[in-house]
Design an enzyme around this catalytic site. Structure first.
Site, PDB file in Angstrom:
ATOM      1  N   ASP A  53      35.791 -22.705 -36.129  1.00 51.23           N
ATOM      2  CA  ASP A  53      36.949 -22.981 -36.984  1.00 51.23           C
ATOM      3  C   ASP A  53      38.208 -23.128 -36.118  1.00 51.23           C
ATOM      4  O   ASP A  53      39.291 -23.407 -36.633  1.00 51.23           O
ATOM      5  CB  ASP A  53      37.118 -21.931 -38.088  1.00 51.23           C
ATOM      6  CG  ASP A  53      37.330 -20.534 -37.557  1.00 51.23           C
ATOM      7  OD1 ASP A  53      37.271 -20.333 -36.325  1.00 51.23           O
ATOM      8  OD2 ASP A  53      37.545 -19.616 -38.384  1.00 51.23           O
ATOM      9  N   SER A  54      38.034 -23.011 -34.806  1.00 44.90           N
ATOM     10  CA  SER A  54      39.117 -23.374 -33.880  1.00 44.90           C
ATOM     11  C   SER A  54      39.498 -24.833 -34.077  1.00 44.90           C
ATOM     12  O   SER A  54      40.545 -25.278 -33.602  1.00 44.90           O
ATOM     13  CB  SER A  54      38.689 -23.130 -32.424  1.00 44.90           C
ATOM     14  OG  SER A  54      37.425 -23.709 -32.166  1.00 44.90           O
TER      15      SER A  54
ATOM     16  N   LYS B 195      28.168 -18.357 -38.243  1.00 48.81           N
ATOM     17  CA  LYS B 195      28.912 -17.272 -37.585  1.00 48.81           C
ATOM     18  C   LYS B 195      29.974 -16.756 -38.550  1.00 48.81           C
ATOM     19  O   LYS B 195      30.643 -17.549 -39.212  1.00 48.81           O
ATOM     20  CB  LYS B 195      29.565 -17.778 -36.304  1.00 48.81           C
ATOM     21  CG  LYS B 195      30.471 -16.741 -35.633  1.00 48.81           C
ATOM     22  CD  LYS B 195      30.803 -17.120 -34.213  1.00 48.81           C
ATOM     23  CE  LYS B 195      32.007 -18.003 -34.032  1.00 48.81           C
ATOM     24  NZ  LYS B 195      33.281 -17.443 -34.546  1.00 48.81           N
TER      25      LYS B 195
ATOM     26  N   ASP C 103      30.762 -22.126 -37.892  1.00 48.28           N
ATOM     27  CA  ASP C 103      31.622 -21.031 -38.336  1.00 48.28           C
ATOM     28  C   ASP C 103      31.765 -21.037 -39.846  1.00 48.28           C
ATOM     29  O   ASP C 103      31.943 -22.094 -40.467  1.00 48.28           O
ATOM     30  CB  ASP C 103      33.032 -21.235 -37.747  1.00 48.28           C
ATOM     31  CG  ASP C 103      33.378 -20.183 -36.720  1.00 48.28           C
ATOM     32  OD1 ASP C 103      32.806 -19.074 -36.776  1.00 48.28           O
ATOM     33  OD2 ASP C 103      34.216 -20.482 -35.854  1.00 48.28           O
TER      34      ASP C 103
ATOM     35  N   GLU D 254      34.760 -11.080 -28.581  1.00 47.83           N
ATOM     36  CA  GLU D 254      35.946 -11.801 -28.086  1.00 47.83           C
ATOM     37  C   GLU D 254      37.045 -10.844 -27.625  1.00 47.83           C
ATOM     38  O   GLU D 254      37.405  -9.905 -28.344  1.00 47.83           O
ATOM     39  CB  GLU D 254      36.487 -12.723 -29.198  1.00 47.83           C
ATOM     40  CG  GLU D 254      37.741 -13.478 -28.777  1.00 47.83           C
ATOM     41  CD  GLU D 254      38.063 -14.693 -29.646  1.00 47.83           C
ATOM     42  OE1 GLU D 254      37.264 -15.047 -30.522  1.00 47.83           O
ATOM     43  OE2 GLU D 254      39.131 -15.288 -29.417  1.00 47.83           O
TER      44      GLU D 254
ATOM     45  N   GLU E  37      33.087 -13.488 -39.000  1.00 46.31           N
ATOM     46  CA  GLU E  37      33.893 -12.506 -38.274  1.00 46.31           C
ATOM     47  C   GLU E  37      33.933 -11.173 -39.014  1.00 46.31           C
ATOM     48  O   GLU E  37      34.028 -11.151 -40.240  1.00 46.31           O
ATOM     49  CB  GLU E  37      35.327 -13.033 -38.107  1.00 46.31           C
ATOM     50  CG  GLU E  37      35.411 -14.303 -37.288  1.00 46.31           C
ATOM     51  CD  GLU E  37      36.860 -14.773 -37.089  1.00 46.31           C
ATOM     52  OE1 GLU E  37      37.798 -14.070 -37.498  1.00 46.31           O
ATOM     53  OE2 GLU E  37      37.024 -15.863 -36.503  1.00 46.31           O
TER      54      GLU E  37
HETATM   55  O1  KIV Z   1      36.296 -20.894 -33.547  1.00 48.89           O
HETATM   56  C1  KIV Z   1      35.882 -20.819 -32.394  1.00 48.89           C
HETATM   57  O2  KIV Z   1      35.901 -21.786 -31.620  1.00 48.89           O
HETATM   58  C2  KIV Z   1      35.369 -19.537 -31.945  1.00 48.89           C
HETATM   59  C3  KIV Z   1      35.138 -19.370 -30.476  1.00 48.89           C
HETATM   60  C4  KIV Z   1      36.432 -19.287 -29.788  1.00 48.89           C
HETATM   61  C5  KIV Z   1      34.259 -18.242 -30.182  1.00 48.89           C
HETATM   62  O3  KIV Z   1      35.172 -18.650 -32.716  1.00 48.89           O
END
Ligand code: KIV
Length: 278
Positions: free
Chosen positions: A58-59, A126, A97, A195, A128
């Site tokens: 989600d970056s 993924k 994500d 992280e 959090e």
């Molecule tokens: O969103 C993302 O790219 C991430 C990585 C930085 C691990 O969670």
């Protein structure tokens, strides 16, 4: 083609990476090279460069959409970009994500994870959070959804944390993080992503769990590393986190930069001391 033929034949030369491959790599102390991607062209590039795992992070809210945080990213954004990336991959495992607010309750998480897998082609999701996500991880894992549990600095909590800060620096917080990792593994998480924690804590978490631990700013003593693609190829704007290494400085093109990242993870030269927290 046999029933399972399509999956087996995805890689022309090498077998596709699965959760079993990642466990074997941990057992055999082969470092796992992970990287983010958000579209089909870069997905092909990172796959060719030898990444073992590709995360549609989600970056993308920051590097693709230009937001200041990952909070505005929606499940529709994630499904779209995951679908794009899935078309470019042949070998790497595809992880997507779950964005902010898309997994606040187990049933909601299941619906959204199913979208990422069915519409996006993700092979793992993924999410959090520590102890509070145990019930959700159990719910997903019990319904055959592979899960990567992201702990340490969790960027979706930036407004609650008051900024992006190294986590687990005091004894109590470090102990809690180790307990979180254990509980998430017991709940069925297939991977832990850690992280921005001191290297010593990265090593301790890795010791305490049996699943692969992937680090980003978590020191060298974990099973693999992940970085944001745009940081590797020198496209980061603004402040660069300590753990970032810009491989474009020493290479001539994005493919060479990503290949150099993969080989530095594999041979243990990344992360060096200057990329780590104490
Ligand atoms: O969103 C993302 O790219 C991430 C990585 C930085 C691990 O969670």
């Amino acid at each position: 083609m046999s029933l399972y033929g399509h999956l087996q034949e995805r890689g022309p030369h090498e077998k596709p990476v699965t959760v079993t491959t990642l466990s074997r790599m941990r057992e055999e102390a082969e470092k796992i090279a992970c990287i983010t991607a958000y579209d089909a062209s870069f997905a092909t590039l990172v796959d060719v460069a030898g990444a073992d795992l590709v995360l549609v992070g989600d970056s993308l809210g920051m590097v693709i959409q230009g937001h200041d945080t990952t909070v505005p990213v929606t499940i529709n954004d994630m499904v779209y970009h995951t679908r794009c990336v899935s078309r470019g991959l042949r070998r790497a495992l595809l992880v997507a994500d779950m964005p902010f607010a898309s997994y606040a309750l187990p049933e909601l998480a299941f619906r959204n994870a199913a979208r990422l897998m069915q519409e996006g082609g993700a092979q793992m999701v993924k999410l959090e959070g520590g102890m509070l996500q145990v019930r959700t991880v159990e719910f997903l894992s019990g319904r055959d959804i592979p899960v990567c549990a992201h702990i340490g600095l969790t960027p979706q909590s930036v407004h609650k944390l008051g900024g992006y800060k190294v986590q687990g620096r005091d004894d109590a917080a470090a102990k809690r993080m180790i307990q979180d990792a254990r509980a998430l593994e017991d709940a069925g998480a297939d991977i832990v992503l850690l992280e921005c924690v001191p290297s010593e804590l990265g090593a301790a978490v890795r010791e305490e769990v049996g699943v692969p631990v992937i680090g980003i700013g978590a020191g060298p003593d974990v099973d693999g590393q992940i970085l944001v693609l745009y940081d590797i190829i020198g496209l980061t704007s603004g402040r660069r986190p300590r753990f970032v290494r810009d491989y474009s400085v020493e290479t001539r093109n994005p493919l060479e930069a990503v290949k150099s990242y993969v080989s530095s993870v594999k041979d243990g030269s990344y992360p060096a001391a200057e990329h780590c927290f104490s």
